[in-house]
Design a protein around this motif. Structure first.
Motif, short mmCIF file in Angstrom:
data_model
loop_
_atom_site.label_atom_id
_atom_site.label_comp_id
_atom_site.label_asym_id
_atom_site.label_seq_id
_atom_site.Cartn_x
_atom_site.Cartn_y
_atom_site.Cartn_z
N VAL A 126 63.18 10.53 41.93
CA VAL A 126 64.49 9.91 41.77
C VAL A 126 65.21 10.46 40.54
N CYS A 127 64.48 10.73 39.47
CA CYS A 127 65.12 11.26 38.27
C CYS A 127 65.69 12.65 38.52
N ARG A 128 64.98 13.48 39.23
CA ARG A 128 65.48 14.83 39.50
C ARG A 128 66.62 14.83 40.50
N GLU A 129 66.56 13.94 41.45
CA GLU A 129 67.66 13.83 42.41
C GLU A 129 68.93 13.32 41.75
N GLU A 130 68.78 12.43 40.77
CA GLU A 130 69.94 11.76 40.17
C GLU A 130 70.32 12.32 38.80
N GLY A 131 69.62 13.34 38.34
CA GLY A 131 69.98 13.97 37.07
C GLY A 131 69.62 13.17 35.84
N LEU A 132 68.54 12.39 35.91
CA LEU A 132 68.08 11.61 34.78
C LEU A 132 66.91 12.31 34.10
N PHE A 133 66.84 12.23 32.79
CA PHE A 133 65.73 12.78 32.01
C PHE A 133 64.58 11.79 32.07
N LEU A 134 63.38 12.26 32.40
CA LEU A 134 62.20 11.39 32.50
C LEU A 134 61.27 11.66 31.32
N TYR A 135 61.05 10.62 30.51
CA TYR A 135 60.21 10.73 29.32
C TYR A 135 59.07 9.71 29.38
N VAL A 136 57.85 10.18 29.15
CA VAL A 136 56.68 9.31 29.11
C VAL A 136 56.17 9.19 27.69
N ASP A 137 56.17 7.98 27.17
CA ASP A 137 55.59 7.68 25.87
C ASP A 137 54.08 7.55 26.06
N GLY A 138 53.33 8.51 25.53
CA GLY A 138 51.88 8.50 25.68
C GLY A 138 51.17 8.16 24.39
N ALA A 139 51.65 7.15 23.68
CA ALA A 139 51.00 6.76 22.43
C ALA A 139 49.51 6.48 22.65
N ARG A 140 49.17 5.98 23.85
CA ARG A 140 47.78 5.70 24.21
C ARG A 140 47.33 6.62 25.36
N LYS A 180 46.98 6.32 17.76
CA LYS A 180 46.15 5.32 18.45
C LYS A 180 44.96 5.95 19.17
N CYS A 181 44.86 7.26 19.06
CA CYS A 181 43.83 7.98 19.82
C CYS A 181 42.98 8.88 18.93
N GLY A 182 42.55 8.37 17.80
CA GLY A 182 41.56 9.07 17.01
C GLY A 182 42.05 9.86 15.82
N ALA A 183 43.36 10.02 15.65
CA ALA A 183 43.91 10.76 14.51
C ALA A 183 44.26 9.79 13.38
N LEU A 184 44.41 10.34 12.16
CA LEU A 184 44.90 9.53 11.05
C LEU A 184 46.35 9.13 11.29
N CYS A 185 47.12 10.06 11.82
CA CYS A 185 48.53 9.82 12.09
C CYS A 185 49.04 10.97 12.96
N GLY A 186 50.24 10.82 13.48
CA GLY A 186 50.90 11.92 14.16
C GLY A 186 50.90 11.83 15.67
N GLU A 187 51.96 12.37 16.26
CA GLU A 187 52.12 12.46 17.71
C GLU A 187 52.57 13.88 18.05
N ALA A 188 52.24 14.31 19.25
CA ALA A 188 52.72 15.60 19.74
C ALA A 188 53.60 15.36 20.96
N VAL A 189 54.78 16.00 20.99
CA VAL A 189 55.66 15.89 22.14
C VAL A 189 55.67 17.22 22.88
N VAL A 190 55.51 17.12 24.18
CA VAL A 190 55.52 18.30 25.04
C VAL A 190 56.79 18.28 25.88
N PHE A 191 57.65 19.26 25.69
CA PHE A 191 58.82 19.44 26.54
C PHE A 191 58.45 20.42 27.64
N CYS A 192 58.67 20.02 28.88
CA CYS A 192 58.23 20.80 30.02
C CYS A 192 59.37 21.68 30.54
N GLY A 193 59.02 22.87 30.97
CA GLY A 193 60.03 23.77 31.52
C GLY A 193 61.05 24.16 30.47
#
Length: 331
Positions: free
Chosen positions: A165-179, A207-220
């Motif tokens: 639906v996001c690709r059909e309607e031109g919406l950006f889809l973002y997943v927060d993967g803090a966990r 929340k997954c074993g690090a002292l701090c920090g998150e990594a964001v992956v932009f696809c394509g």
């Protein structure tokens, strides 16, 4: 004095021994700042490999809220907002951080904390058929977290429907993967599925074993223009970027990120079995490291003498919903 058992949240402990060893081993190595060091570059390469997405843009952030804020404000136009579940982290637990950037969080119907493709379409139809829509905020991005704030999981089929639906309607889809480590261990969505079906997703470290920090992956080809200046402007770029690089390189060496996720899920399910055997009711049936239990108020006070748990909400006059949360460090 701390209680013997810690189930309050999944970032009470410091970091995994592997990360601490790596930080000590490289402590005196002098490298450039602001994520231009060799540790960050190696971590980026390992994340791309794990995602099976060689063209992905990988960026490191100091923490989760500033990560969500920076990404959403970079993607949206000034008149746009973000669709989210009422229980979504950006809607319920980030003190209006998204709204502070000038972008409204548009809460829509959710089922057990999860958005559906149908609800997204309904929100778009409502906006686009409104004769006075020039006075309203236009949906521009769909925000989900996996696991959700209620410990529930999106299935691969559900993610595919949202992606469609996001690709059909031109919406950006973002997943927060803090966990995300816990979602990978408990569900049927793999890292390469996130890279294939979303525009961007976060790989949680805090929340997954690090002292701090998150990594964001932009696809394509979905990396916003000038990403590093944007991250810097929001105060999300560590001068000692090596701190995130060393940690994420360790997390993505020898499958550590996946292993610590399994540890949390196994201990959560062991806890769940015991509580079921003792006759306690569950607020939701969740397969993840967050277990929501309906406790008689007198039991809640008694349990708190021995275990750190989190108040969630009042259930009725004599019962309270509490959360037991395991982590990579739970034995």
């Amino acid at each position: 004095m701390a209680t013997p058992y810690q189930f309050q949240c999944d970032y009470i402990a410091g970091c995994t021994p592997q990360i601490m060893d790596a930080l000590l081993r490289h402590n005196l190595t002098e490298v450039p700042g602001y994520c231009e060091d060799m540790f960050c570059k190696e971590a980026e390469a390992k994340i791309r490999e794990a995602c099976k997405c060689p063209d992905a843009g990988v960026f490191f952030f100091a923490g989760g809220t500033i990560c969500n804020l920076s990404l959403i404000s970079a993607v949206l136009r000034p008149w746009q907002g973000v669709l989210a579940a009422p229980s979504g982290h950006i809607a319920a637990h980030e003190t209006g951080a998204i709204e502070a950037t000038g972008h409204k969080v548009l809460e829509i119907d959710a089922v057990d904390g999860k958005l559906t493709a149908e609800a997204v379409r309904k929100a778009l139809v409502s906006y686009r058929t409104n004769a006075e829509r020039i006075f309203y905020v236009e949906p521009g991005l769909v925000y989900i977290s996996n696991p959700t704030e209620l410990g529930t999981l999106y299935s691969l089929a559900e993610l595919k429907e949202l992606s469609k639906v996001c690709r059909e309607e031109g919406l950006f889809l973002y997943v927060d993967g803090a966990r995300l480590a816990y979602a990978l261990a408990a569900g049927d969505i793999k890292l390469e599925d996130y890279a294939r079906l979303t525009d961007a997703f976060c790989i949680g470290g805090t929340k997954c074993g690090a002292l701090c920090g998150e990594a964001v992956v932009f696809c394509g080809m979905h990396v916003p223009a000038h990403p590093i200046p944007r991250i810097k402007q929001h105060g999300a770029l560590l001068a000692k970027g090596r701190l995130t690089g060393v940690q994420f390189e360790a997390l993505f060496t020898d499958g550590l990120y996946f292993e610590i996720g399994r540890q949390a899920i196994e201990t959560a399910q062991a806890l769940r079995r015991v509580l079921h055997e003792r006759g306690y009711q569950f607020f939701l049936e969740t397969p993840t490291n967050q277990q929501f239990v309906i406790l008689p108020n007198e039991d809640m006070a008694r349990i708190r003498e021995h275990a750190s748990i989190e108040y969630w909400e009042k259930y009725d006059e004599t019962h309270t919903v509490v959360r037991f949360c395991t982590s990579w460090a739970t034995t």
